[in-house]
Design a protein around this motif. Structure first.
Motif, PDB file in Angstrom:
ATOM      1  N   SER A   1       0.829  -1.201   0.000  1.00 23.14           N
ATOM      2  CA  SER A   1       0.000   0.000   0.000  1.00 23.14           C
ATOM      3  C   SER A   1       0.870   1.259   0.000  1.00 23.14           C
ATOM      4  O   SER A   1       0.590   2.223  -0.729  1.00 23.14           O
ATOM      5  CB  SER A   1      -0.925   0.001   1.224  1.00 23.14           C
ATOM      6  OG  SER A   1      -1.665   1.204   1.309  1.00 23.14           O
ATOM      7  N   GLY A   2       1.929   1.252   0.795  1.00 18.90           N
ATOM      8  CA  GLY A   2       2.814   2.411   0.848  1.00 18.90           C
ATOM      9  C   GLY A   2       3.462   2.700  -0.487  1.00 18.90           C
ATOM     10  O   GLY A   2       3.517   3.854  -0.939  1.00 18.90           O
ATOM     11  N   VAL A   3       3.962   1.639  -1.139  1.00 18.03           N
ATOM     12  CA  VAL A   3       4.616   1.819  -2.440  1.00 18.03           C
ATOM     13  C   VAL A   3       3.606   2.295  -3.475  1.00 18.03           C
ATOM     14  O   VAL A   3       3.873   3.233  -4.255  1.00 18.03           O
ATOM     15  CB  VAL A   3       5.272   0.497  -2.886  1.00 18.03           C
ATOM     16  CG1 VAL A   3       5.774   0.616  -4.332  1.00 18.03           C
ATOM     17  CG2 VAL A   3       6.409   0.119  -1.952  1.00 18.03           C
TER      18      VAL A   3
ATOM     19  N   GLU B   1      -0.649  10.192   5.239  1.00 17.89           N
ATOM     20  CA  GLU B   1      -1.138   9.412   6.377  1.00 17.89           C
ATOM     21  C   GLU B   1      -0.726   7.942   6.240  1.00 17.89           C
ATOM     22  O   GLU B   1      -0.340   7.292   7.221  1.00 17.89           O
ATOM     23  CB  GLU B   1      -2.664   9.527   6.471  1.00 17.89           C
ATOM     24  CG  GLU B   1      -3.274   8.820   7.672  1.00 17.89           C
ATOM     25  CD  GLU B   1      -2.754   9.350   9.000  1.00 17.89           C
ATOM     26  OE1 GLU B   1      -2.784   8.578   9.994  1.00 17.89           O
ATOM     27  OE2 GLU B   1      -2.326  10.523   9.064  1.00 17.89           O
ATOM     28  N   VAL B   2      -0.762   7.425   5.013  1.00 21.99           N
ATOM     29  CA  VAL B   2      -0.332   6.043   4.765  1.00 21.99           C
ATOM     30  C   VAL B   2       1.123   5.867   5.155  1.00 21.99           C
ATOM     31  O   VAL B   2       1.499   4.894   5.826  1.00 21.99           O
ATOM     32  CB  VAL B   2      -0.559   5.664   3.287  1.00 21.99           C
ATOM     33  CG1 VAL B   2       0.146   4.342   2.963  1.00 21.99           C
ATOM     34  CG2 VAL B   2      -2.046   5.547   2.989  1.00 21.99           C
ATOM     35  N   HIS B   3       1.966   6.808   4.771  1.00 29.34           N
ATOM     36  CA  HIS B   3       3.399   6.663   5.034  1.00 29.34           C
ATOM     37  C   HIS B   3       3.730   6.954   6.496  1.00 29.34           C
ATOM     38  O   HIS B   3       4.685   6.377   7.033  1.00 29.34           O
ATOM     39  CB  HIS B   3       4.190   7.548   4.073  1.00 29.34           C
ATOM     40  CG  HIS B   3       4.286   6.965   2.706  1.00 29.34           C
ATOM     41  ND1 HIS B   3       5.366   6.246   2.272  1.00 29.34           N
ATOM     42  CD2 HIS B   3       3.378   6.939   1.677  1.00 29.34           C
ATOM     43  CE1 HIS B   3       5.151   5.819   1.045  1.00 29.34           C
ATOM     44  NE2 HIS B   3       3.950   6.230   0.653  1.00 29.34           N
ATOM     45  N   ARG B   4       2.969   7.819   7.144  1.00 26.47           N
ATOM     46  CA  ARG B   4       3.179   8.018   8.585  1.00 26.47           C
ATOM     47  C   ARG B   4       2.873   6.720   9.335  1.00 26.47           C
ATOM     48  O   ARG B   4       3.623   6.304  10.223  1.00 26.47           O
ATOM     49  CB  ARG B   4       2.302   9.159   9.096  1.00 26.47           C
ATOM     50  CG  ARG B   4       2.442   9.389  10.612  1.00 26.47           C
ATOM     51  CD  ARG B   4       1.719  10.629  11.080  1.00 26.47           C
ATOM     52  NE  ARG B   4       2.550  11.812  10.865  1.00 26.47           N
ATOM     53  CZ  ARG B   4       2.385  12.704   9.890  1.00 26.47           C
ATOM     54  NH1 ARG B   4       1.400  12.555   9.018  1.00 26.47           N
ATOM     55  NH2 ARG B   4       3.182  13.733   9.763  1.00 26.47           N
ATOM     56  N   LYS B   5       1.772   6.086   8.993  1.00 26.43           N
ATOM     57  CA  LYS B   5       1.416   4.816   9.631  1.00 26.43           C
ATOM     58  C   LYS B   5       2.423   3.720   9.281  1.00 26.43           C
ATOM     59  O   LYS B   5       2.725   2.855  10.112  1.00 26.43           O
ATOM     60  CB  LYS B   5       0.006   4.392   9.209  1.00 26.43           C
ATOM     61  CG  LYS B   5      -1.085   5.236   9.856  1.00 26.43           C
ATOM     62  CD  LYS B   5      -2.468   4.743   9.464  1.00 26.43           C
ATOM     63  CE  LYS B   5      -3.549   5.565  10.167  1.00 26.43           C
ATOM     64  NZ  LYS B   5      -4.919   5.138   9.774  1.00 26.43           N
TER      65      LYS B   5
ATOM     66  N   GLY C   1       6.492   9.356  11.586  1.00 29.49           N
ATOM     67  CA  GLY C   1       5.675   8.294  12.155  1.00 29.49           C
ATOM     68  C   GLY C   1       6.497   7.333  12.998  1.00 29.49           C
ATOM     69  O   GLY C   1       6.063   6.901  14.072  1.00 29.49           O
ATOM     70  N   TYR C   2       7.680   6.997  12.516  1.00 29.32           N
ATOM     71  CA  TYR C   2       8.566   6.087  13.251  1.00 29.32           C
ATOM     72  C   TYR C   2       8.922   6.673  14.617  1.00 29.32           C
ATOM     73  O   TYR C   2       8.832   5.990  15.650  1.00 29.32           O
ATOM     74  CB  TYR C   2       9.828   5.856  12.418  1.00 29.32           C
ATOM     75  CG  TYR C   2      10.759   4.792  12.953  1.00 29.32           C
ATOM     76  CD1 TYR C   2      10.717   3.498  12.447  1.00 29.32           C
ATOM     77  CD2 TYR C   2      11.679   5.067  13.954  1.00 29.32           C
ATOM     78  CE1 TYR C   2      11.576   2.505  12.917  1.00 29.32           C
ATOM     79  CE2 TYR C   2      12.536   4.091  14.447  1.00 29.32           C
ATOM     80  CZ  TYR C   2      12.479   2.820  13.926  1.00 29.32           C
ATOM     81  OH  TYR C   2      13.315   1.841  14.401  1.00 29.32           O
ATOM     82  N   LEU C   3       9.319   7.958  14.634  1.00 27.12           N
ATOM     83  CA  LEU C   3       9.715   8.589  15.890  1.00 27.12           C
ATOM     84  C   LEU C   3       8.529   8.784  16.823  1.00 27.12           C
ATOM     85  O   LEU C   3       8.672   8.699  18.053  1.00 27.12           O
ATOM     86  CB  LEU C   3      10.395   9.934  15.603  1.00 27.12           C
ATOM     87  CG  LEU C   3      11.725   9.849  14.841  1.00 27.12           C
ATOM     88  CD1 LEU C   3      12.272  11.240  14.585  1.00 27.12           C
ATOM     89  CD2 LEU C   3      12.738   9.008  15.609  1.00 27.12           C
ATOM     90  N   GLU C   4       7.361   9.067  16.267  1.00 20.35           N
ATOM     91  CA  GLU C   4       6.168   9.200  17.108  1.00 20.35           C
ATOM     92  C   GLU C   4       5.867   7.886  17.812  1.00 20.35           C
ATOM     93  O   GLU C   4       5.553   7.870  19.010  1.00 20.35           O
ATOM     94  CB  GLU C   4       4.972   9.621  16.242  1.00 20.35           C
ATOM     95  CG  GLU C   4       5.011  11.076  15.814  1.00 20.35           C
ATOM     96  CD  GLU C   4       3.983  11.377  14.734  1.00 20.35           C
ATOM     97  OE1 GLU C   4       3.179  10.464  14.402  1.00 20.35           O
ATOM     98  OE2 GLU C   4       3.984  12.505  14.213  1.00 20.35           O
ATOM     99  N   ALA C   5       5.962   6.789  17.081  1.00 12.32           N
ATOM    100  CA  ALA C   5       5.714   5.483  17.689  1.00 12.32           C
ATOM    101  C   ALA C   5       6.769   5.160  18.735  1.00 12.32           C
ATOM    102  O   ALA C   5       6.471   4.612  19.799  1.00 12.32           O
ATOM    103  CB  ALA C   5       5.688   4.401  16.609  1.00 12.32           C
ATOM    104  N   LYS C   6       8.006   5.528  18.436  1.00 12.32           N
ATOM    105  CA  LYS C   6       9.084   5.265  19.393  1.00 12.32           C
ATOM    106  C   LYS C   6       8.879   6.068  20.665  1.00 12.32           C
ATOM    107  O   LYS C   6       9.102   5.584  21.774  1.00 12.32           O
ATOM    108  CB  LYS C   6      10.435   5.607  18.756  1.00 12.32           C
ATOM    109  CG  LYS C   6      11.623   5.216  19.606  1.00 12.32           C
ATOM    110  CD  LYS C   6      12.926   5.417  18.854  1.00 12.32           C
ATOM    111  CE  LYS C   6      14.103   4.962  19.704  1.00 12.32           C
ATOM    112  NZ  LYS C   6      15.398   5.119  18.994  1.00 12.32           N
ATOM    113  N   ALA C   7       8.446   7.310  20.508  1.00 10.93           N
ATOM    114  CA  ALA C   7       8.256   8.169  21.674  1.00 10.93           C
ATOM    115  C   ALA C   7       7.054   7.753  22.502  1.00 10.93           C
ATOM    116  O   ALA C   7       6.949   8.112  23.669  1.00 10.93           O
ATOM    117  CB  ALA C   7       8.091   9.620  21.230  1.00 10.93           C
ATOM    118  N   SER C   8       6.144   6.975  21.926  1.00 13.62           N
ATOM    119  CA  SER C   8       4.920   6.621  22.639  1.00 13.62           C
ATOM    120  C   SER C   8       5.127   5.465  23.615  1.00 13.62           C
ATOM    121  O   SER C   8       4.303   5.246  24.494  1.00 13.62           O
ATOM    122  CB  SER C   8       3.815   6.263  21.646  1.00 13.62           C
ATOM    123  OG  SER C   8       4.144   5.074  20.957  1.00 13.62           O
ATOM    124  N   THR C   9       6.197   4.699  23.477  1.00  9.84           N
ATOM    125  CA  THR C   9       6.456   3.636  24.436  1.00  9.84           C
ATOM    126  C   THR C   9       6.947   4.249  25.732  1.00  9.84           C
ATOM    127  O   THR C   9       7.606   5.296  25.738  1.00  9.84           O
ATOM    128  CB  THR C   9       7.516   2.662  23.888  1.00  9.84           C
ATOM    129  OG1 THR C   9       8.748   3.360  23.724  1.00  9.84           O
ATOM    130  CG2 THR C   9       7.064   2.068  22.562  1.00  9.84           C
TER     131      THR C   9
END
Length: 428
Positions: free
Chosen positions: A58-60, A83-87, A152-160
């Protein structure tokens, strides 16, 4: 490319007919990019069934489709693709893949896409100028999507939980850096951890009781904390209210706190430095021994003790005329001199403060004028005398039990002659 840069930049204006040339290539190009990513990046060499495969494909697909549609209409919205690429970035972090692998996937995608563009361009007879435009537009576009995925990667990392605390401590370090860190860097990291940068902050220096271990209490999310190092401290947004102070004291029982003056974030390092200095002065008996010290009420004392050696030199020079007196005589004279300076020479006020007869004050002042001469009439000398006298330990400090105790240790040592004559008439 920095995170978040270029997200609103459209590709350079390209001939719209190019969209018709490249649309037939989208399905096969999407498959080729996915295959190349799986073949060249070990982290992605796994079956493409299930949610994982759907996310990658989907991203590609959204990426290359959006690029072509923006050629046809530069006003095409990027919101859905972003939004697709952030997720996608969030999913990559949660799946345990590294940031390097994610960024490498975008580089592979850009390389395969450009290879296809070159082949189709030659077949369609596109000019070198148009090909150059395509190259610039495609590379900028892939950088843009890579930045979105990185967010998106950093947001997910910061949420842990653990990572969030690590980022919060990093934010605190950034705010307290000297020289000050760029406001943009602080704002970006603050947004990442969900911390609103306030107009003013109040640093708090913390001192644990002797022998106490380091604590990690649960504090309000607005408070940034570093309580495990050699100099534990907090950063409170805005003013430190009575309610919030009570919560801090409950979370840190037995600890001494020194609250720095509220300042804009770029000055937080200075305010924390003053708070730490205040804790030292409390320990030395210069400031009152209280559970909480508000530095704003002791700025002059901190200034006086900023260079103890310099104050000591000034004290020895100014009070040298009293060197011949006994310790008790010096205490009386310094006590009188301090009261006289504070009362601006009013004998009755001095007598009231000291609890002695006005005649005793007049006698002592004659002795002081005899010792100091015309210097007591010099405004500069009087100012300097007030400085050195105020630099003594506070009467509220733990090591001082009377207004003059400790004065003898702050004055030059007496010589061993003439003490009997000098002691005459100095009793209250």
């Amino acid at each position: 490319m920095t995170v978040g840069q270029g997200l609103d930049r459209a590709p350079a204006a390209l001939p719209r007919k190019l969209a018709d040339i490249f649309r037939p290539e989208l399905a096969s190009l999407s498959a080729e990019i996915v295959d190349e990513i799986r073949a060249t990046i070990p982290a992605y060499a796994r079956p493409m069934d299930g949610p994982y495969g759907r996310s990658i494909r989907s991203g590609v697909r959204h990426a290359i489709t959006l690029f072509v549609e923006q050629i046809a209409d530069p006003a095409t919205s990027k919101a859905h693709s972003h939004e697709v690429h952030r997720k996608l970035g969030q999913n990559e972090m949660r799946a345990g893949r590294s940031l390097d692998a994610l960024q490498a996937a975008y580089r592979v995608g850009a390389r395969v896409a450009w290879r296809r563009i070159m082949r189709v361009g030659r077949r369609a007879g596109l000019s070198s100028a148009v090909m150059s435009q395509l190259a610039d537009a495609m590379l900028a576009f892939m950088d843009e999507l890579a930045s979105v995925a990185l967010d998106g990667y950093l947001e997910a990392k910061a949420s842990t939980a653990d990572a969030r605390e690590t980022w919060r401590r990093r934010l605190l370090q950034l705010i307290l850096e000297r020289p000050p860190a760029p406001a943009e860097a602080i704002a970006e990291l603050a947004q990442l951890v969900g911390w609103v940068v306030p107009e003013r902050v109040a640093p708090v220096a913390v001192q644990y009781p002797p022998g106490a271990g380091r604590r990690h209490p649960v504090l309000e999310p607005e408070i940034l904390a570093e309580l495990g190092g050699l100099d534990p401290h907090l950063l409170v947004p805005g003013e430190l209210t009575t309610e919030r102070l009570a919560e801090l004291r409950a979370a840190l029982p037995g600890c001494r706190l020194a609250v720095g003056p509220p300042v804009p974030p770029p000055a937080a390092a200075d305010s924390l430095r003053w708070a730490r200095r205040a804790l030292l002065l409390v320990g030395e008996g210069v400031l009152p021994d209280r559970p909480v010290t508000f530095v704003a009420g002791h700025l002059a004392t901190l200034l006086l003790h900023a260079d103890v050696g310099l104050v000591d030199q000034l004290r020895q020079r100014l009070l040298a005329p009293l060197a011949d007196l006994t310790p008790r005589q010096r205490e009386r004279m310094v006590e009188t001199l301090r009261a006289w300076l504070a009362a601006q020479g009013n004998v009755l006020d001095v007598a009231s403060v000291l609890g002695v007869h006005p005649q005793t004050v007049r006698y002592r002042m004659r002795r002081l004028h005899a010792a100091f001469g015309a210097r007591l009439d010099d405004p500069t000398v009087r100012f300097e005398l007030e400085l050195v006298l105020r630099a003594q330990p506070s009467v509220e400090g733990p090591s001082v039990t009377s207004p003059t105790e400790g004065v003898a240790n702050l004055l030059p040592r007496p010589r061993q002659h003439g003490t009997r004559a000098n002691s005459v008439g100095l009793r209250r």
